[in-house]
Design a protein around this motif. Structure first.
Motif, mmCIF file in Angstrom:
data_model
loop_
_atom_site.group_PDB
_atom_site.id
_atom_site.type_symbol
_atom_site.label_atom_id
_atom_site.label_comp_id
_atom_site.label_asym_id
_atom_site.label_seq_id
_atom_site.Cartn_x
_atom_site.Cartn_y
_atom_site.Cartn_z
ATOM 1 N N PHE A 109 -38.810 -56.514 26.558
ATOM 2 C CA PHE A 109 -38.278 -57.062 27.804
ATOM 3 C C PHE A 109 -38.637 -58.536 27.944
ATOM 4 O O PHE A 109 -37.787 -59.379 28.255
ATOM 5 C CB PHE A 109 -38.837 -56.263 28.982
ATOM 6 C CG PHE A 109 -38.549 -56.869 30.329
ATOM 7 C CD1 PHE A 109 -37.278 -56.803 30.879
ATOM 8 C CD2 PHE A 109 -39.551 -57.507 31.044
ATOM 9 C CE1 PHE A 109 -37.010 -57.371 32.124
ATOM 10 C CE2 PHE A 109 -39.288 -58.073 32.279
ATOM 11 C CZ PHE A 109 -38.009 -57.998 32.815
ATOM 12 N N LEU A 110 -39.910 -58.865 27.687
ATOM 13 C CA LEU A 110 -40.359 -60.239 27.859
ATOM 14 C C LEU A 110 -39.772 -61.162 26.795
ATOM 15 O O LEU A 110 -39.476 -62.321 27.083
ATOM 16 C CB LEU A 110 -41.888 -60.282 27.829
ATOM 17 C CG LEU A 110 -42.536 -59.606 29.034
ATOM 18 C CD1 LEU A 110 -44.009 -59.379 28.793
ATOM 19 C CD2 LEU A 110 -42.329 -60.427 30.294
ATOM 20 N N GLN A 111 -39.614 -60.677 25.582
ATOM 21 C CA GLN A 111 -38.965 -61.484 24.561
ATOM 22 C C GLN A 111 -37.550 -61.843 24.998
ATOM 23 O O GLN A 111 -37.104 -62.985 24.821
ATOM 24 C CB GLN A 111 -38.928 -60.732 23.231
ATOM 25 C CG GLN A 111 -40.246 -60.775 22.477
ATOM 26 C CD GLN A 111 -40.166 -60.042 21.148
ATOM 27 O OE1 GLN A 111 -39.254 -59.249 20.921
ATOM 28 N NE2 GLN A 111 -41.112 -60.303 20.274
ATOM 29 N N ILE A 275 -43.630 -75.121 32.854
ATOM 30 C CA ILE A 275 -43.622 -74.678 34.249
ATOM 31 C C ILE A 275 -42.323 -73.947 34.559
ATOM 32 O O ILE A 275 -42.312 -72.894 35.211
ATOM 33 C CB ILE A 275 -43.804 -75.878 35.199
ATOM 34 C CG1 ILE A 275 -45.248 -76.386 35.151
ATOM 35 C CG2 ILE A 275 -43.425 -75.504 36.629
ATOM 36 C CD1 ILE A 275 -46.259 -75.429 35.743
ATOM 37 N N ARG A 276 -41.221 -74.484 34.097
ATOM 38 C CA ARG A 276 -39.935 -73.831 34.353
ATOM 39 C C ARG A 276 -39.857 -72.482 33.657
ATOM 40 O O ARG A 276 -39.270 -71.535 34.200
ATOM 41 C CB ARG A 276 -38.791 -74.736 33.906
ATOM 42 C CG ARG A 276 -38.560 -75.912 34.828
ATOM 43 C CD ARG A 276 -37.186 -76.499 34.620
ATOM 44 N NE ARG A 276 -36.933 -77.622 35.506
ATOM 45 C CZ ARG A 276 -35.763 -78.240 35.584
ATOM 46 N NH1 ARG A 276 -34.746 -77.851 34.831
ATOM 47 N NH2 ARG A 276 -35.600 -79.256 36.406
ATOM 48 N N LEU A 277 -40.430 -72.375 32.463
ATOM 49 C CA LEU A 277 -40.430 -71.080 31.777
ATOM 50 C C LEU A 277 -41.271 -70.074 32.566
ATOM 51 O O LEU A 277 -40.869 -68.915 32.732
ATOM 52 C CB LEU A 277 -40.963 -71.217 30.355
ATOM 53 C CG LEU A 277 -41.136 -69.898 29.579
ATOM 54 C CD1 LEU A 277 -39.835 -69.108 29.540
ATOM 55 C CD2 LEU A 277 -41.651 -70.175 28.163
ATOM 56 N N VAL A 278 -42.433 -70.489 33.055
ATOM 57 C CA VAL A 278 -43.269 -69.601 33.874
ATOM 58 C C VAL A 278 -42.483 -69.109 35.089
ATOM 59 O O VAL A 278 -42.486 -67.921 35.411
ATOM 60 C CB VAL A 278 -44.555 -70.329 34.318
ATOM 61 C CG1 VAL A 278 -45.257 -69.562 35.444
ATOM 62 C CG2 VAL A 278 -45.505 -70.498 33.139
ATOM 63 N N ASN A 279 -41.794 -70.021 35.765
ATOM 64 C CA ASN A 279 -41.005 -69.634 36.938
ATOM 65 C C ASN A 279 -39.873 -68.682 36.565
ATOM 66 O O ASN A 279 -39.554 -67.755 37.306
ATOM 67 C CB ASN A 279 -40.437 -70.880 37.618
ATOM 68 C CG ASN A 279 -41.496 -71.662 38.368
ATOM 69 O OD1 ASN A 279 -42.508 -71.100 38.776
ATOM 70 N ND2 ASN A 279 -41.283 -72.951 38.543
ATOM 71 N N HIS A 280 -39.271 -68.921 35.406
ATOM 72 C CA HIS A 280 -38.185 -68.050 34.935
ATOM 73 C C HIS A 280 -38.716 -66.639 34.674
ATOM 74 O O HIS A 280 -38.088 -65.648 35.078
ATOM 75 C CB HIS A 280 -37.578 -68.642 33.660
ATOM 76 C CG HIS A 280 -36.475 -67.822 33.075
ATOM 77 N ND1 HIS A 280 -35.191 -67.831 33.574
ATOM 78 C CD2 HIS A 280 -36.462 -66.943 32.024
ATOM 79 C CE1 HIS A 280 -34.432 -67.013 32.860
ATOM 80 N NE2 HIS A 280 -35.184 -66.463 31.920
ATOM 81 N N VAL A 281 -39.862 -66.546 34.021
ATOM 82 C CA VAL A 281 -40.455 -65.236 33.720
ATOM 83 C C VAL A 281 -40.813 -64.512 35.014
ATOM 84 O O VAL A 281 -40.515 -63.319 35.181
ATOM 85 C CB VAL A 281 -41.700 -65.396 32.826
ATOM 86 C CG1 VAL A 281 -42.462 -64.073 32.713
ATOM 87 C CG2 VAL A 281 -41.302 -65.890 31.437
ATOM 88 N N ARG A 284 -37.736 -63.135 36.771
ATOM 89 C CA ARG A 284 -37.204 -61.936 36.123
ATOM 90 C C ARG A 284 -38.111 -60.732 36.374
ATOM 91 O O ARG A 284 -37.621 -59.607 36.539
ATOM 92 C CB ARG A 284 -37.035 -62.176 34.623
ATOM 93 C CG ARG A 284 -35.930 -63.170 34.280
ATOM 94 C CD ARG A 284 -34.563 -62.594 34.662
ATOM 95 N NE ARG A 284 -33.488 -63.520 34.348
ATOM 96 C CZ ARG A 284 -32.992 -64.410 35.214
ATOM 97 N NH1 ARG A 284 -33.484 -64.468 36.451
ATOM 98 N NH2 ARG A 284 -32.028 -65.222 34.846
ATOM 99 N N LEU A 285 -39.416 -60.933 36.398
ATOM 100 C CA LEU A 285 -40.332 -59.838 36.707
ATOM 101 C C LEU A 285 -40.116 -59.349 38.134
ATOM 102 O O LEU A 285 -40.127 -58.150 38.404
ATOM 103 C CB LEU A 285 -41.781 -60.290 36.515
ATOM 104 C CG LEU A 285 -42.249 -60.520 35.078
ATOM 105 C CD1 LEU A 285 -43.616 -61.186 35.065
ATOM 106 C CD2 LEU A 285 -42.299 -59.214 34.296
#
Length: 304
Positions: A109-111, A275-281, A284-285
């Motif tokens: 899922f995270l990948q 930072i944007r990737l962290v927010n994206h993850v 989605r969570l």
């Protein structure tokens, strides 16, 4: 009219930098300030909170209970502030992001979430590193990774931004047959895996005999072992495949203990792209309903 306290982002950034980098001097170097200036900002923040947030014992920095709670909010505030600043400054999102994912967790899922982000931002180069949770967190501490997803235990809450709880399930092929007298055949990761330990603890507590029939480090290997009838394993619902079924107490299998999973990063070291990737993850969570309360994330100990 109620009294409103405004937590200035520069004070919060100093606080998070001190905790993530482990020292006032290192935070000052990262922020371009002197150590006295950093100390002054921490004192100002404590005045706003109305209580101490950091105490020093020897060469060790400890968070107070108020500091632990403030740190959780500070990470969230800075994460959103920096994403907004990046958006309105039209910053170009580019560079390399190094992400660590654990072998002992359902990474499919995270990948997918992470690769979705890189498809939306083709200027980003993604490096995925898989390993055991403890190894991943060690690499994050050594600045060999930018973001880590790993199992959370009482000793691994440093750099924790968000956590959530997973309850593993017993997974077996639909038509599995085995002789209980010979022991439940288990398909498991090597020793040290949280899922493996939970299977063994649950069966031992229920006085059920077991044996390890398959050992492998990758989630794909465990899935194949289950589908081929080699053994029963602990998986998450995200990694259940067609042809598998969940075993429960009606089948003689006791519930498995929950596992807490966390998203870790050092805010002062993270780029705009990170930072944007962290927010994206996190988004989605949240959509998937698995992201936990951010105020549960806290740091217990930082060594200088």
């Amino acid at each position: 009219m109620r009294h409103i306290v405004n937590f200035q982002t520069d004070l919060l950034r100093t606080f998070v930098s001190v905790i993530d980098l482990g020292a006032f001097t290192k935070a000052g170097e990262a922020l371009g300030r002197t150590q006295p200036a950093i100390s002054l900002q921490i004192r100002r923040l404590e005045e706003l909170v109305g209580a101490p947030i950091i105490k020093q014992v020897g060469r060790t920095l400890l968070l107070t209970s108020e500091g632990e709670m403030l740190l959780s909010y500070a990470r969230e505030i800075l994460r959103l502030n920096d994403e907004a600043a990046s958006y309105f400054n039209r910053a170009k999102i580019a560079g390399v992001i190094r992400v660590g994912l654990p072998n002992d967790y359902a990474v499919a899922f995270l990948q997918g979430v992470i690769t979705e982000y890189t498809r939306q931002n083709p200027e980003i180069s993604l490096e995925l590193h898989c390993g055991w949770s403890a190894e991943i967190l060690d690499r994050l501490r050594a600045d060999e990774l930018d973001i880590a997803i790993a199992m959370v235990n009482g000793e691994s809450t440093q750099y924790l931004s968000r956590s959530w709880v997973e309850r593993p399930v017993w997974a077996a092929v639909e038509d599995i047959k085995f002789d209980r007298a010979q022991g439940i055949p288990l398909a498991a990761h090597p020793e040290g895996c949280a899922y493996r330990s939970r299977m063994i603890q649950a069966l031992d507590a229920a006085n059920v005999r077991w044996r390890v029939a398959y050992t492998g480090s990758g989630i794909g290997g465990l899935q194949n072992a289950v589908i081929n009838g080699l053994g029963i394993s602990a998986l998450t619902r995200y990694t259940m495949l067609p042809g598998m079924r969940i075993l429960d107490e009606k089948d003689g299998f006791p519930p498995l203990a929950e596992i807490r999973v966390g998203l870790f990063y050092k805010h002062p070291r993270l780029s705009d792209a990170g930072i944007r990737l962290v927010n994206h993850v996190i988004a989605r969570l949240d959509e998937a309903g698995v992201s936990g309360d951010p105020t549960r994330a806290h740091v217990e100990l930082v060594r200088q």
